[in-house]
Write a protein that holds these residues in place. Structure first.
Motif, short mmCIF file in Angstrom:
data_model
loop_
_atom_site.label_atom_id
_atom_site.label_comp_id
_atom_site.label_asym_id
_atom_site.label_seq_id
_atom_site.Cartn_x
_atom_site.Cartn_y
_atom_site.Cartn_z
N LYS A 78 101.14 -117.17 11.65
CA LYS A 78 100.00 -116.53 11.36
C LYS A 78 99.88 -115.30 11.94
O LYS A 78 99.54 -114.39 11.16
N GLU A 79 100.47 -115.35 13.06
CA GLU A 79 100.52 -113.92 13.89
C GLU A 79 101.43 -113.06 13.00
O GLU A 79 101.07 -111.51 12.71
N PHE A 80 102.61 -113.37 12.29
CA PHE A 80 103.40 -112.79 11.45
C PHE A 80 102.56 -112.28 10.34
O PHE A 80 102.98 -111.15 9.82
N GLU A 81 101.78 -112.91 9.70
CA GLU A 81 101.05 -112.66 8.34
C GLU A 81 100.04 -111.65 8.76
O GLU A 81 99.86 -110.77 8.11
N ALA A 82 99.72 -111.69 10.14
CA ALA A 82 98.46 -110.69 10.43
C ALA A 82 99.26 -109.25 10.36
O ALA A 82 98.82 -108.34 10.17
N TYR A 83 100.66 -109.33 10.83
CA TYR A 83 101.32 -108.06 10.88
C TYR A 83 101.48 -107.64 9.52
O TYR A 83 101.20 -106.32 9.17
N GLN A 84 101.64 -108.45 8.58
CA GLN A 84 101.97 -108.02 7.41
C GLN A 84 100.56 -107.44 6.69
O GLN A 84 100.57 -106.36 5.96
N GLU A 85 99.61 -108.19 7.02
CA GLU A 85 98.28 -107.78 6.39
C GLU A 85 97.75 -106.26 6.96
O GLU A 85 97.20 -105.59 6.43
N LEU A 86 98.13 -106.21 8.46
CA LEU A 86 97.76 -105.02 8.93
C LEU A 86 98.72 -103.83 8.89
O LEU A 86 98.53 -102.63 9.27
N GLY A 87 99.98 -104.15 8.07
CA GLY A 87 100.86 -103.17 8.28
C GLY A 87 101.59 -102.86 9.64
O GLY A 87 102.14 -101.52 9.80
N ILE A 88 101.70 -103.52 10.30
CA ILE A 88 102.38 -103.63 11.46
C ILE A 88 103.96 -103.93 11.41
O ILE A 88 104.20 -104.85 10.94
N PRO A 89 104.75 -102.88 11.86
CA PRO A 89 106.20 -102.99 11.40
C PRO A 89 106.60 -104.36 12.25
O PRO A 89 106.16 -104.47 13.52
N GLY A 90 107.48 -105.18 11.79
CA GLY A 90 107.79 -106.41 12.42
C GLY A 90 108.58 -107.30 11.63
O GLY A 90 108.53 -107.00 10.23
N GLN A 91 109.48 -108.15 12.17
CA GLN A 91 110.38 -108.92 11.34
C GLN A 91 110.56 -110.35 11.73
O GLN A 91 110.18 -110.65 13.06
N TRP A 92 110.48 -111.35 11.08
CA TRP A 92 110.66 -112.71 11.39
C TRP A 92 111.97 -112.99 11.64
O TRP A 92 113.06 -112.74 11.09
N HIS A 93 112.30 -113.85 12.74
CA HIS A 93 113.58 -114.35 13.14
C HIS A 93 113.64 -115.89 13.24
O HIS A 93 112.63 -116.30 14.00
N ASP A 94 114.66 -116.64 12.87
CA ASP A 94 114.80 -117.96 13.17
C ASP A 94 115.45 -118.43 14.43
O ASP A 94 115.34 -119.53 14.78
N SER A 95 116.11 -117.50 15.26
CA SER A 95 116.54 -117.80 16.19
C SER A 95 116.55 -116.19 17.26
O SER A 95 116.16 -115.21 16.67
N LEU A 96 117.07 -116.41 18.46
CA LEU A 96 117.17 -115.14 19.24
C LEU A 96 118.64 -115.15 19.94
O LEU A 96 119.20 -116.35 20.11
N ALA A 97 118.81 -113.77 20.26
CA ALA A 97 120.14 -113.68 21.08
C ALA A 97 120.21 -114.08 22.30
O ALA A 97 121.34 -114.49 23.10
N ILE A 98 119.16 -114.15 23.02
CA ILE A 98 119.10 -114.73 24.46
C ILE A 98 119.09 -116.34 24.44
O ILE A 98 118.70 -116.88 23.24
N PRO A 99 119.78 -117.07 25.56
CA PRO A 99 119.76 -118.44 25.50
C PRO A 99 118.45 -119.19 25.50
O PRO A 99 118.26 -120.14 26.50
#
Ligand SMILES: Cc1cc2nc3c(=O)[nH]c(=O)nc-3n(C[C@H](O)[C@H](O)[C@H](O)COP(=O)(O)OP(=O)(O)OC[C@H]3O[C@@H](n4cnc5c(N)ncnc54)[C@H](O)[C@@H]3O)c2cc1C
Length: 512
Positions: free
Chosen positions: A149-170
């Protein structure tokens, strides 16, 4: 998450901020005698220092006044990510407000980041400023919907951001949102430069000078705690974190305080870069920094309302466990904790104090995001004082109201009243003679409930635990050896001195 590393229990005995240890700040005198300035700024944290700096650049004669040492409030004990990624804030704002408000909040914070970056670059400030991508993540399947939902808010507001399924840190991230182009720094090295500029521009700075009260007029009069000195000013800025003054504006029922904890850790593994914040039930914040030429990780989290934790030391232990299992711990050079203030709707109050006091301004309620919000405050208050327009004035105006705020206002007032009453009846289970060295508790003494701490040398320090601000009962904080008030966040040392306002008078000391 697997238990890959041994978890040591080598927490430093006493809290100490890494920023304050590695930064040598100038010292300033106590105010003695009366003073007349264009603008008086009460509170030398990031909000007060930035405001004073910007006004001094405009030719204003400023006085920056602090009850203790400069930058020894929350700003000295932050984790100092400079970011517009503030947890799940954009989806929450879209649920509660018009999209322009959510977008305006993002833009104001992004401008603040830009201002810090430009100031650092223009003046070549050596403050370990480093651009980083910020990541918001969860390791809990049941939190994924909130993150999406937060990611959808980024898209609606035009906030630069990307979705990731995992992270580089452990960490076992189930999902993450990145926000590029954010930053981290040593806040005190940056603010030290602004402080030096204030002085160069003719500004006056006073330490160990508590402002107790004000008299509204032309000029406004500010009185120090002992009533011996008066500051006369045309404009007043209340940047004391929690407002030191509450006339006619009801701030005390519109703000809440929460503590959180941080460790600086020398890890066993190398760090992949980035700044991280989880939205898990146990929130975790991670960033890197340099200490003695070596990379350290600053691990933060473990929030709770001030004065509302049964064992504050446990919060450090939880962070230590997390650091140990995630990165491995070689050493923990620092542990510290601090508190921040949040408004009813999570948007800071920055602007006119109230309609009755047009030459008084306030900056508070940064909701743990004061590096950007405190900088927004400086920019906005400068424009308020210069009577210049600024696109964010309405958004941050402390006089705004909406239904949700009003309902929460009632809840906050109710909670405080409950605190006042329940605190008075809380039990004192410990016996004074049973207190071990370096142990504090509520005890019964001379037929009364009092607060007692036996220091490492065996000496007893007994205080009346009634907060001198509005009469709530303070609670013992064993990790910081302080008495903390759950109502408005005032804190006192074990000998009763004020560590943090809004209280200005010490706790009453009681003879053994
Ligand atoms: C653990 C933790 C981690 C955080 N991490 C981040 C982060 O990564 N990024 C981010 O953006 N934000 C973060 N924050 C939030 C940020 O640190 C704060 O919002 C910010 O530092 C508050 O600044 P301030 O100027 O309002 O207050 P302060 O720094 O507390 O300054 C207020 C000053 O006012 C003085 N004062 C009070 N009363 C009086 C009086 N009566 N007379 C004179 N002086 C007075 C005090 O002595 C104090 O020096 C974090 C907060 C915490 C608690």
């Amino acid at each position: 998450m697997s238990e890959k590393f041994n978890v040591p229990s080598e927490l430093p005995r006493y809290p100490r901020s890494m920023w304050r240890t590695v930064t040598t700040l100038p010292t300033f005198p106590e105010l003695r005698g009366d003073l007349k300035v264009d603008a008086a700024i009460v509170g030398a944290g990031i909000a007060g220092v930035t405001t004073a700096y910007l006004l001094s650049l405009e030719g204003y004669k400023v006085a920056l006044i602090d009850a203790g040492r400069i930058l020894d409030g929350t700003t000295g004990y932050t984790t100092a990510k400079i970011s517009a990624q503030h947890g799940l804030i954009y989806s929450e704002f879209l649920t509660n407000f018009r999209p322009e408000i959510a977008k305006g909040y993002y833009e104001a914070n992004t401008e603040a980041l830009r201002f810090i970056r430009e100031t650092v670059e223009t003046h070549g400030i050596d403050c370990d400023f480093k651009e980083e991508t910020a990541y918001l993540y969860t390791t809990q399947e049941d939190k994924l919907d909130e993150l999406r939902k937060e990611f959808e808010a980024y898209q609606e507001l035009g906030i630069p951001g990307q979705w990731h399924d995992s992270l580089a840190i452990p960490v076992d991230a189930k999902g993450a949102i990145s926000m590029p182009g954010q930053a981290q720094f040593n806040p005190l090295k940056y603010l030290k430069f602004l402080v030096e500029k204030i002085v160069e521009n003719g500004g006056l700075i006073y330490e160990n000078t508590t402002i107790e009260d004000t008299k509204y007029g032309k000029p406004i009069e500010l009185y120090t705690l002992d009533q011996e000195n008066t500051v006369f000013c045309n404009e007043l800025v209340v940047a004391s974190h929690y407002p030191f003054w509450n006339k006619a504006a009801g701030y005390f029922s519109r703000l809440s305080t929460e503590r959180s904890y941080a460790l600086a850790v020398k890890p066993e593994t190398s760090f992949q870069g980035g700044m991280y914040l989880s939205i898990d039930d146990a929130k975790r914040s991670i960033r890197s920094a340099t200490f003695e030429g070596e990379e350290v990780l600053i691990i933060g989290g473990e929030n709770h309302r001030t004065g509302k934790s049964d064992n504050t030391f446990e919060h450090y232990v939880e962070l230590e466990k997390f650091a140990g299992t995630t990165f491995g711990v070689r050493e923990i050079p620092f542990r510290w904790s601090a508190q921040d203030v949040t408004t009813l709707d999570k948007i800071p109050y920055i602007g006119p104090f109230s309609s009755d006091y047009p030459f008084t301004f306030i900056a508070t309620g940064f909701n743990k995001w004061g590096m950007t919000n405190g900088t927004v405050a400086g920019l906005l208050l400068r424009d308020n004082i210069l009577r210049r327009s600024n696109p964010y004035m309405d958004l941050f105006n402390p006089g705004r109201f909406n239904d949700k705020s009003m309902n929460q206002n009632i809840t906050t007032t109710f909670k405080m009243a409950k605190e006042l009453i329940s605190g008075k009846f809380a039990g004192a289970h410990e016996k004074i003679d049973n207190l071990e060295p370096d142990q504090g508790a509520l005890v019964r003494h001379g037929g009364k409930k009092v607060g007692a701490y036996r220091d490492p040398k065996g000496e007893l320090h007994i205080v009346d635990t009634t907060c001198t601000h509005m009469g709530c009962e303070t609670a013992w904080n064993e990790a910081e050896r302080s008495w903390d008030c759950p109502c408005h966040g005032s804190r006192f040392s074990y000998t009763g001195e004020v560590l943090e306002g809004p209280a200005k008078e010490p706790l009453e000391r009681i003879q053994e």
